[in-house]
Design a protein around this motif. Structure first.
Motif, PDB file in Angstrom:
ATOM      1  N   ILE A 231      84.812   8.721  63.360  1.00 28.21           N
ATOM      2  CA  ILE A 231      86.010   9.392  62.843  1.00 28.21           C
ATOM      3  C   ILE A 231      85.592  10.802  62.421  1.00 28.21           C
ATOM      4  CG2 ILE A 231      87.951   9.250  61.250  1.00 28.21           C
ATOM      5  CD1 ILE A 231      87.401   6.286  60.955  1.00 28.21           C
ATOM      6  N   HIS A 232      85.630  11.725  63.326  1.00 29.14           N
ATOM      7  CA  HIS A 232      85.043  13.048  63.117  1.00 29.14           C
ATOM      8  C   HIS A 232      85.826  13.898  62.123  1.00 29.14           C
ATOM      9  CE1 HIS A 232      82.288  12.043  66.285  1.00 29.14           C
ATOM     10  NE2 HIS A 232      83.292  11.846  67.152  1.00 29.14           N
ATOM     11  N   GLU A 233      87.143  13.747  62.107  1.00 25.78           N
ATOM     12  CA  GLU A 233      87.952  14.541  61.163  1.00 25.78           C
ATOM     13  C   GLU A 233      87.612  14.183  59.724  1.00 25.78           C
ATOM     14  OE1 GLU A 233      92.634  15.516  60.078  1.00 25.78           O
ATOM     15  OE2 GLU A 233      92.152  14.252  61.815  1.00 25.78           O
ATOM     16  N   LEU A 234      87.532  12.871  59.428  1.00 29.64           N
ATOM     17  CA  LEU A 234      87.211  12.437  58.066  1.00 29.64           C
ATOM     18  C   LEU A 234      85.771  12.787  57.702  1.00 29.64           C
ATOM     19  CD1 LEU A 234      89.019   8.965  57.845  1.00 29.64           C
ATOM     20  CD2 LEU A 234      89.744  11.169  56.918  1.00 29.64           C
ATOM     21  N   LYS A 235      84.895  12.740  58.683  1.00 33.49           N
ATOM     22  CA  LYS A 235      83.508  13.152  58.444  1.00 33.49           C
ATOM     23  C   LYS A 235      83.461  14.624  58.061  1.00 33.49           C
ATOM     24  CE  LYS A 235      79.071  13.867  60.737  1.00 33.49           C
ATOM     25  NZ  LYS A 235      78.302  13.764  61.996  1.00 33.49           N
ATOM     26  N   ALA A 236      84.228  15.459  58.783  1.00 33.47           N
ATOM     27  CA  ALA A 236      84.263  16.894  58.489  1.00 33.47           C
ATOM     28  C   ALA A 236      84.837  17.151  57.097  1.00 33.47           C
ATOM     29  CB  ALA A 236      85.094  17.613  59.549  1.00 33.47           C
ATOM     30  N   ASN A 237      85.861  16.367  56.713  1.00 33.95           N
ATOM     31  CA  ASN A 237      86.450  16.513  55.378  1.00 33.95           C
ATOM     32  C   ASN A 237      85.436  16.171  54.292  1.00 33.95           C
ATOM     33  OD1 ASN A 237      88.893  17.280  56.477  1.00 33.95           O
ATOM     34  ND2 ASN A 237      89.801  15.231  56.342  1.00 33.95           N
ATOM     35  N   ALA A 238      84.695  15.071  54.501  1.00 31.65           N
ATOM     36  CA  ALA A 238      83.688  14.659  53.522  1.00 31.65           C
ATOM     37  C   ALA A 238      82.591  15.707  53.404  1.00 31.65           C
ATOM     38  CB  ALA A 238      83.104  13.304  53.917  1.00 31.65           C
ATOM     39  N   LEU A 239      82.187  16.279  54.535  1.00 34.28           N
ATOM     40  CA  LEU A 239      81.171  17.330  54.515  1.00 34.28           C
ATOM     41  C   LEU A 239      81.666  18.573  53.781  1.00 34.28           C
ATOM     42  CD1 LEU A 239      79.664  17.097  58.118  1.00 34.28           C
ATOM     43  CD2 LEU A 239      78.394  16.891  55.965  1.00 34.28           C
ATOM     44  N   ALA A 240      82.934  18.891  53.958  1.00 31.50           N
ATOM     45  CA  ALA A 240      83.513  20.065  53.293  1.00 31.50           C
ATOM     46  C   ALA A 240      83.512  19.876  51.775  1.00 31.50           C
ATOM     47  CB  ALA A 240      84.926  20.307  53.806  1.00 31.50           C
ATOM     48  N   VAL A 241      83.910  18.688  51.324  1.00 28.54           N
ATOM     49  CA  VAL A 241      83.923  18.399  49.887  1.00 28.54           C
ATOM     50  C   VAL A 241      82.498  18.411  49.346  1.00 28.54           C
ATOM     51  CG1 VAL A 241      84.488  16.671  48.128  1.00 28.54           C
ATOM     52  CG2 VAL A 241      86.050  17.060  50.046  1.00 28.54           C
ATOM     53  N   LEU A 242      81.571  17.865  50.127  1.00 29.96           N
ATOM     54  CA  LEU A 242      80.170  17.831  49.722  1.00 29.96           C
ATOM     55  C   LEU A 242      79.619  19.252  49.583  1.00 29.96           C
ATOM     56  CD1 LEU A 242      77.753  15.936  49.170  1.00 29.96           C
ATOM     57  CD2 LEU A 242      77.219  16.047  51.610  1.00 29.96           C
ATOM     58  N   LYS A 243      79.932  20.109  50.529  1.00 35.24           N
ATOM     59  CA  LYS A 243      79.453  21.486  50.491  1.00 35.24           C
ATOM     60  C   LYS A 243      80.039  22.268  49.329  1.00 35.24           C
ATOM     61  CE  LYS A 243      78.890  25.613  53.356  1.00 35.24           C
ATOM     62  NZ  LYS A 243      79.108  26.215  54.689  1.00 35.24           N
ATOM     63  N   GLU A 244      81.313  22.037  49.048  1.00 34.42           N
ATOM     64  CA  GLU A 244      81.982  22.757  47.959  1.00 34.42           C
ATOM     65  C   GLU A 244      81.402  22.387  46.601  1.00 34.42           C
ATOM     66  OE1 GLU A 244      86.462  23.306  46.029  1.00 34.42           O
ATOM     67  OE2 GLU A 244      86.174  22.161  47.878  1.00 34.42           O
ATOM     68  N   ASN A 245      81.101  21.103  46.429  1.00 33.22           N
ATOM     69  CA  ASN A 245      80.632  20.628  45.121  1.00 33.22           C
ATOM     70  C   ASN A 245      79.112  20.590  44.986  1.00 33.22           C
ATOM     71  OD1 ASN A 245      83.164  19.504  43.512  1.00 33.22           O
ATOM     72  ND2 ASN A 245      83.462  18.958  45.669  1.00 33.22           N
ATOM     73  N   TYR A 246      78.421  20.436  46.112  1.00 29.88           N
ATOM     74  CA  TYR A 246      76.963  20.328  46.070  1.00 29.88           C
ATOM     75  C   TYR A 246      76.381  21.178  47.215  1.00 29.88           C
ATOM     76  CZ  TYR A 246      78.446  16.272  43.361  1.00 29.88           C
ATOM     77  OH  TYR A 246      79.060  15.447  42.451  1.00 29.88           O
ATOM     78  N   PRO A 247      76.440  22.484  47.062  1.00 32.47           N
ATOM     79  CA  PRO A 247      76.046  23.393  48.151  1.00 32.47           C
ATOM     80  C   PRO A 247      74.572  23.277  48.564  1.00 32.47           C
ATOM     81  CG  PRO A 247      76.374  24.598  46.096  1.00 32.47           C
ATOM     82  CD  PRO A 247      76.892  23.224  45.878  1.00 32.47           C
ATOM     83  N   ASN A 248      73.749  22.707  47.723  1.00 35.58           N
ATOM     84  CA  ASN A 248      72.323  22.577  48.039  1.00 35.58           C
ATOM     85  C   ASN A 248      71.981  21.210  48.640  1.00 35.58           C
ATOM     86  OD1 ASN A 248      71.607  25.188  47.062  1.00 35.58           O
ATOM     87  ND2 ASN A 248      71.633  24.389  44.968  1.00 35.58           N
ATOM     88  N   ASN A 249      73.005  20.406  48.892  1.00 33.90           N
ATOM     89  CA  ASN A 249      72.755  19.091  49.464  1.00 33.90           C
ATOM     90  C   ASN A 249      72.143  19.222  50.862  1.00 33.90           C
ATOM     91  OD1 ASN A 249      73.819  16.572  51.192  1.00 33.90           O
ATOM     92  ND2 ASN A 249      73.711  15.967  49.039  1.00 33.90           N
ATOM     93  N   ARG A 250      71.260  18.320  51.215  1.00 34.37           N
ATOM     94  CA  ARG A 250      70.537  18.386  52.487  1.00 34.37           C
ATOM     95  C   ARG A 250      71.462  18.322  53.693  1.00 34.37           C
ATOM     96  NH1 ARG A 250      70.526  13.315  54.606  1.00 34.37           N
ATOM     97  NH2 ARG A 250      71.099  11.620  53.179  1.00 34.37           N
ATOM     98  N   LEU A 251      72.646  17.699  53.560  1.00 34.67           N
ATOM     99  CA  LEU A 251      73.548  17.539  54.701  1.00 34.67           C
ATOM    100  C   LEU A 251      74.339  18.801  55.016  1.00 34.67           C
ATOM    101  CD1 LEU A 251      74.980  13.931  54.109  1.00 34.67           C
ATOM    102  CD2 LEU A 251      73.109  14.635  55.614  1.00 34.67           C
ATOM    103  N   VAL A 252      74.389  19.745  54.078  1.00 30.74           N
ATOM    104  CA  VAL A 252      75.217  20.937  54.297  1.00 30.74           C
ATOM    105  C   VAL A 252      74.416  22.227  54.296  1.00 30.74           C
ATOM    106  CG1 VAL A 252      77.253  19.834  53.296  1.00 30.74           C
ATOM    107  CG2 VAL A 252      75.710  21.118  51.822  1.00 30.74           C
ATOM    108  N   ARG A 253      73.106  22.129  54.122  1.00 27.16           N
ATOM    109  CA  ARG A 253      72.291  23.352  54.127  1.00 27.16           C
ATOM    110  C   ARG A 253      72.041  23.844  55.556  1.00 27.16           C
ATOM    111  NH1 ARG A 253      67.402  21.810  50.114  1.00 27.16           N
ATOM    112  NH2 ARG A 253      67.499  19.988  51.435  1.00 27.16           N
TER     113      ARG A 253
END
Length: 253
Positions: A231-253
């Motif tokens: 489910i790529h759309e929901l994955k992208a949404n989760a990544l966006a929220v992760l990046k906004e709140n935890y910009p140093n997280n390994r999944l969004v660096r």
């Protein structure tokens, strides 16, 4: 070998001590029943010295014999504490519920809610101690949830209470505790490749337990689950929220 005369003398002495003790206990109980003030004072002494079994015995006697006496409210307040210290949480909560129902404007109502939270919190201690070692996904930590609500009621209704500060700290602790429980359940489902169930549990952490340490890990888990589900759309949404709140997280660096 002891002679018959010797045995009889021993039995008589033992019987005398027993009867003397019974007479003394009976006299003491009769005195307590006839003087509620004396009983109350003895209960206070028992509480002060940590003799909670004796305190409960005395307080229960007062509560049953003098339910509307001059000490009735304080007796119930003391029973809440004595039961709690004794580990009889169900009895403590029963007394608390009766007290709050019959005395909705009492000056010590904040203490009653505080004790209700403490008792509910204690009821789930064993469950959370076992959580790290045993799969307990079928058990809902309802007592800790109720404890959180009890403390929340106290803080909301009595913000100036001397118990409000400690209640707030316990709410923070419980919030993290419950978030970690939901995360542990989500991981349990991941191990079994139940991706939808895992995603639902992780989403609960994101929605209901904002600001907890578990939230970042829950978002990571959401990304993994949606990736596995394709489910790529929901994955992208989760990544966006992760990046906004935890910009140093390994999944969004």
């Amino acid at each position: 070998m002891m002679t018959t005369k010797g045995r009889c003398l021993t039995l008589l002495l033992a019987l005398g001590v027993t009867l003397g003790g019974c007479a003394s206990n009976k006299k003491e109980e009769q005195e307590i029943q006839s003087t509620p003030q004396k009983s109350f004072e003895m209960a206070q002494t028992a509480l002060a010295t940590g003799n909670f079994n004796r305190a409960v015995e005395l307080l229960e006697g007062l509560d049953s014999r003098y339910p509307f006496g001059p000490y009735s409210h304080q007796v119930q307040l003391d029973m809440m504490y004595a039961y709690y210290k004794q580990g009889d949480y169900a009895s403590a909560i029963a007394v608390i519920d009766r007290f709050t129902k019959l005395n909705p404007q009492h000056a010590d109502l904040d203490y009653a809610y505080y004790m209700r939270g403490l008792n509910h919190m204690a009821m789930d201690n064993n469950f959370f101690q076992e959580l790290l070692w045993v799969d307990r996904t079928d058990k809902d930590p309802s007592s800790s949830k109720q404890a959180f609500e009890d403390f929340a009621t106290l803080v909301k209704r009595f913000p100036a209470s001397k118990y409000a500060s400690d209640a707030s700290k316990r709410m923070l602790y419980l919030k993290n505790r419950l978030a970690n429980y939901e995360l542990a359940v989500a991981r349990y489902y991941v191990k079994r490749q139940a991706w939808i169930a895992a995603a639902n549990r992780a989403q609960t952490v994101v929605d209901d337990y904002k600001g907890t340490e578990a939230q970042e890990k829950a978002l990571e888990l959401l990304v993994d689950c949606y990736n596995e589900l394709g489910i790529h759309e929901l994955k992208a949404n989760a990544l966006a929220v992760l990046k906004e709140n935890y910009p140093n997280n390994r999944l969004v660096r």
